[in-house]
Design a protein around this motif. Structure first.
Motif, PDB file in Angstrom:
ATOM      1  N   UNK A   2       0.942  -1.282   0.057  1.00  0.00           N
ATOM      2  CA  UNK A   2      -0.071  -0.042   0.053  1.00  0.00           C
ATOM      3  C   UNK A   2       0.800   1.201   0.070  1.00  0.00           C
ATOM      4  N   UNK A   3       0.715   2.199  -1.128  1.00  0.00           N
ATOM      5  CA  UNK A   3       1.704   3.278  -1.172  1.00  0.00           C
ATOM      6  C   UNK A   3       1.741   4.304  -0.089  1.00  0.00           C
ATOM      7  N   UNK A   4       0.572   4.127   0.706  1.00  0.00           N
ATOM      8  CA  UNK A   4       0.296   5.352   1.652  1.00  0.00           C
ATOM      9  C   UNK A   4       1.323   4.990   2.869  1.00  0.00           C
ATOM     10  N   UNK A   5       1.869   3.940   2.629  1.00  0.00           N
ATOM     11  CA  UNK A   5       2.932   3.660   3.847  1.00  0.00           C
ATOM     12  C   UNK A   5       4.307   4.084   3.366  1.00  0.00           C
ATOM     13  N   UNK A   6       4.664   4.556   2.105  1.00  0.00           N
ATOM     14  CA  UNK A   6       5.837   4.916   1.666  1.00  0.00           C
ATOM     15  C   UNK A   6       6.203   6.463   2.197  1.00  0.00           C
ATOM     16  N   UNK A   7       7.490   6.435   2.417  1.00  0.00           N
ATOM     17  CA  UNK A   7       7.999   7.654   3.023  1.00  0.00           C
ATOM     18  C   UNK A   7       9.421   8.228   2.030  1.00  0.00           C
ATOM     19  N   UNK A   8       9.873   9.127   2.586  1.00  0.00           N
ATOM     20  CA  UNK A   8      10.832  10.022   1.553  1.00  0.00           C
ATOM     21  C   UNK A   8      10.177  10.553   0.270  1.00  0.00           C
ATOM     22  N   UNK A   9      10.724  10.019  -0.903  1.00  0.00           N
ATOM     23  CA  UNK A   9      10.352  10.325  -2.098  1.00  0.00           C
ATOM     24  C   UNK A   9       9.147   9.884  -2.483  1.00  0.00           C
ATOM     25  N   UNK A  10       8.832   8.746  -1.797  1.00  0.00           N
ATOM     26  CA  UNK A  10       7.893   7.617  -2.284  1.00  0.00           C
ATOM     27  C   UNK A  10       8.125   6.648  -3.571  1.00  0.00           C
ATOM     28  N   UNK A  11       9.408   6.697  -3.930  1.00  0.00           N
ATOM     29  CA  UNK A  11       9.761   5.891  -4.980  1.00  0.00           C
ATOM     30  C   UNK A  11       9.906   4.394  -4.835  1.00  0.00           C
ATOM     31  N   UNK A  12       8.700   3.762  -5.015  1.00  0.00           N
ATOM     32  CA  UNK A  12       8.632   2.502  -4.648  1.00  0.00           C
ATOM     33  C   UNK A  12       8.148   1.782  -5.696  1.00  0.00           C
ATOM     34  N   UNK A  13       8.673   0.526  -6.128  1.00  0.00           N
ATOM     35  CA  UNK A  13       8.189  -0.494  -7.180  1.00  0.00           C
ATOM     36  C   UNK A  13       6.686  -0.690  -7.170  1.00  0.00           C
ATOM     37  N   UNK A  14       6.317  -0.879  -8.561  1.00  0.00           N
ATOM     38  CA  UNK A  14       4.888  -1.075  -8.726  1.00  0.00           C
ATOM     39  C   UNK A  14       4.595  -2.599  -8.956  1.00  0.00           C
ATOM     40  N   UNK A  15       3.747  -3.217  -8.166  1.00  0.00           N
ATOM     41  CA  UNK A  15       3.511  -4.623  -8.214  1.00  0.00           C
ATOM     42  C   UNK A  15       2.088  -4.905  -8.513  1.00  0.00           C
ATOM     43  N   UNK A  16       1.844  -5.988  -9.015  1.00  0.00           N
ATOM     44  CA  UNK A  16       0.506  -6.600  -9.141  1.00  0.00           C
ATOM     45  C   UNK A  16       0.655  -7.996  -8.491  1.00  0.00           C
ATOM     46  N   UNK A  17      -0.137  -8.193  -7.379  1.00  0.00           N
ATOM     47  CA  UNK A  17       0.043  -9.183  -6.469  1.00  0.00           C
ATOM     48  C   UNK A  17      -1.168 -10.424  -6.928  1.00  0.00           C
ATOM     49  N   UNK A  18      -0.477 -11.660  -6.822  1.00  0.00           N
ATOM     50  CA  UNK A  18      -1.354 -12.790  -7.296  1.00  0.00           C
ATOM     51  C   UNK A  18      -1.167 -13.719  -6.013  1.00  0.00           C
ATOM     52  N   UNK A  19      -2.238 -13.968  -5.615  1.00  0.00           N
ATOM     53  CA  UNK A  19      -2.342 -15.102  -4.513  1.00  0.00           C
ATOM     54  C   UNK A  19      -2.177 -16.631  -5.159  1.00  0.00           C
TER      55      UNK A  19
END
Length: 387
Positions: free
Chosen positions: A155-172
């Protein structure tokens, strides 16, 4: 057999597998071995990595990448595990083998050596550098561990700093429920082979709900009726997924026991093994060291498992530093029937040979980082090192 050049990026074979890492969690060499005082017993495996002849003893976290021809005729790239050393492994092997886009990442289990490199996948997705997102295939248990350890990856709302996080599509994915890498025709069957000491709860591999971000309300627990002995430290059970890939490769790391129902999945029940002809040609199997471990096979059990599977080629992986690459080659060539060697046996080689029970000769070899294995259309396996 002649060597295959790393510059042959796209061989005709429909399946290509490259080992990105072949070592246990701590990787090799060990810092404590390289900095040992003069009066300490030297670790020849780790020390050898300082010289060209010891390159095959440099072992990053166990991981591999597969390039498989999809239903559209195009090659698709699938990575199994992205541990702590994934980034340097990718930097070394992706350019050498012409790899770039990742079509799927499969995670075997929720340990640092299998998933702590997830953040490095931002190199593929940040501002669409290579692709808009990476598809991740994980058990519900692993998903919850990622959610707990790296919430910003879910969940990107938990990103900090510049918010540069990878983009994932999760499959269970679920135990023994086949799935297809999206719209590729590539079929994979995941299966769980837990450590012998533990028995998983059924919920630990099943989606907690249709929403993968919803955690299960049932924690992992020790096997019913089995509690840690008084005064001992409890070890939390975990599940490691293996994968049957296109009915051509069986991949199984971090295992100390294969239950009978999993053998039945392979078609290797006692009634039909080893004559059953439908065994995948390539079997990749865990082997930490000579002696067994709580969550890993030792050399004797690895050979026993390999004999029962009866694959055309078995490659051992996930090594510690107790045994060097060349020592494994000697031991495993003997398992294949070789009787004489052109060098005096080391104490480790003699110990390893003494541990292995007599049995039918089989083809089995140690992996090393960068080894490439190819499977042809008619399911014949070859590689760029061993004959």
């Amino acid at each position: 057999m002649g060597s295959l050049s790393p510059n042959m990026f796209l061989p005709e074979e429909p399946i290509e597998l490259i080992f990105l890492g072949t070592g246990t969690s701590s990787t090799l060499p060990h810092l404590d071995c390289l900095t040992a005082p003069p009066d300490a017993k030297p670790c020849k495996t780790c020390i050898s990595t300082l010289y060209p002849e010891g390159k095959k003893n440099i072992r990053r976290n166990t991981s591999c990448v597969l390039r498989i021809r999809g239903s559209d005729g195009e090659k698709k790239t699938i990575v199994i595990d992205v541990g702590k050393s994934f980034q340097p492994a990718a930097i070394e092997w992706f350019p050498k083998y012409g790899l770039r886009k990742i079509d799927a990442v499969l995670i075997t289990h929720a340990h640092a050596d299998a998933m702590n490199g997830l953040d490095d996948l931002r190199g593929w997705t940040l501002r669409g550098a290579i692709q808009p997102h990476v598809d991740l295939y994980v058990s519900s248990h692993t998903f919850r561990e990622v959610q707990r350890s790296f919430p910003y990856l879910v969940a990107k709302e938990f990103a900090s700093g510049g918010g540069d996080v990878p983009e994932f599509k999760w499959h269970i994915i679920e135990d023994r429920v086949p799935f297809e890498i999206e719209n590729t025709g590539i079929k994979i069957t995941p299966f769980a082979a837990p450590p012998l000491e533990f028995c998983p709860t059924p919920s630990s591999l099943s989606p907690a709900s249709t929403n993968p971000s919803t955690p299960s309300d049932r924690p992992s627990t020790p096997r019913d009726g089995i509690l840690p002995a008084e005064g001992t430290k409890a070890i939390r059970p975990y599940l490691c997924l293996g994968f049957i890939i296109q009915d051509a490769i069986v991949y199984l790391s971090d295992v100390s026991h294969i239950p009978e129902d999993v053998w039945a999945l392979f078609g290797r029940s006692p009634a039909d093994a080893p004559e059953k002809p439908s065994v995948p040609p390539v079997f990749i199997l865990d082997c930490l060291r000579l002696q067994p471990h709580t969550s890993h096979l030792g050399i004797a059990d690895s050979i026993a498992v390999a004999r029962r599977m009866g694959a055309q080629r078995t490659y051992l992986t996930g090594f510690g530093h107790e045994v060097s690459h060349d020592e494994y080659v000697t031991i495993l060539e003997a398992v294949g029937g070789r009787k004489k060697f052109d060098h005096p046996l080391t104490s480790v080689e003699r110990q390893g040979l003494a541990l292995i029970e007599e049995g039918k000769p089989i083809w089995v070899r140690p992996t090393y980082d960068g080894l490439r294995v190819l499977v042809s259309e008619d399911l014949k396996a070859r590689d760029d090192k061993y004959c």
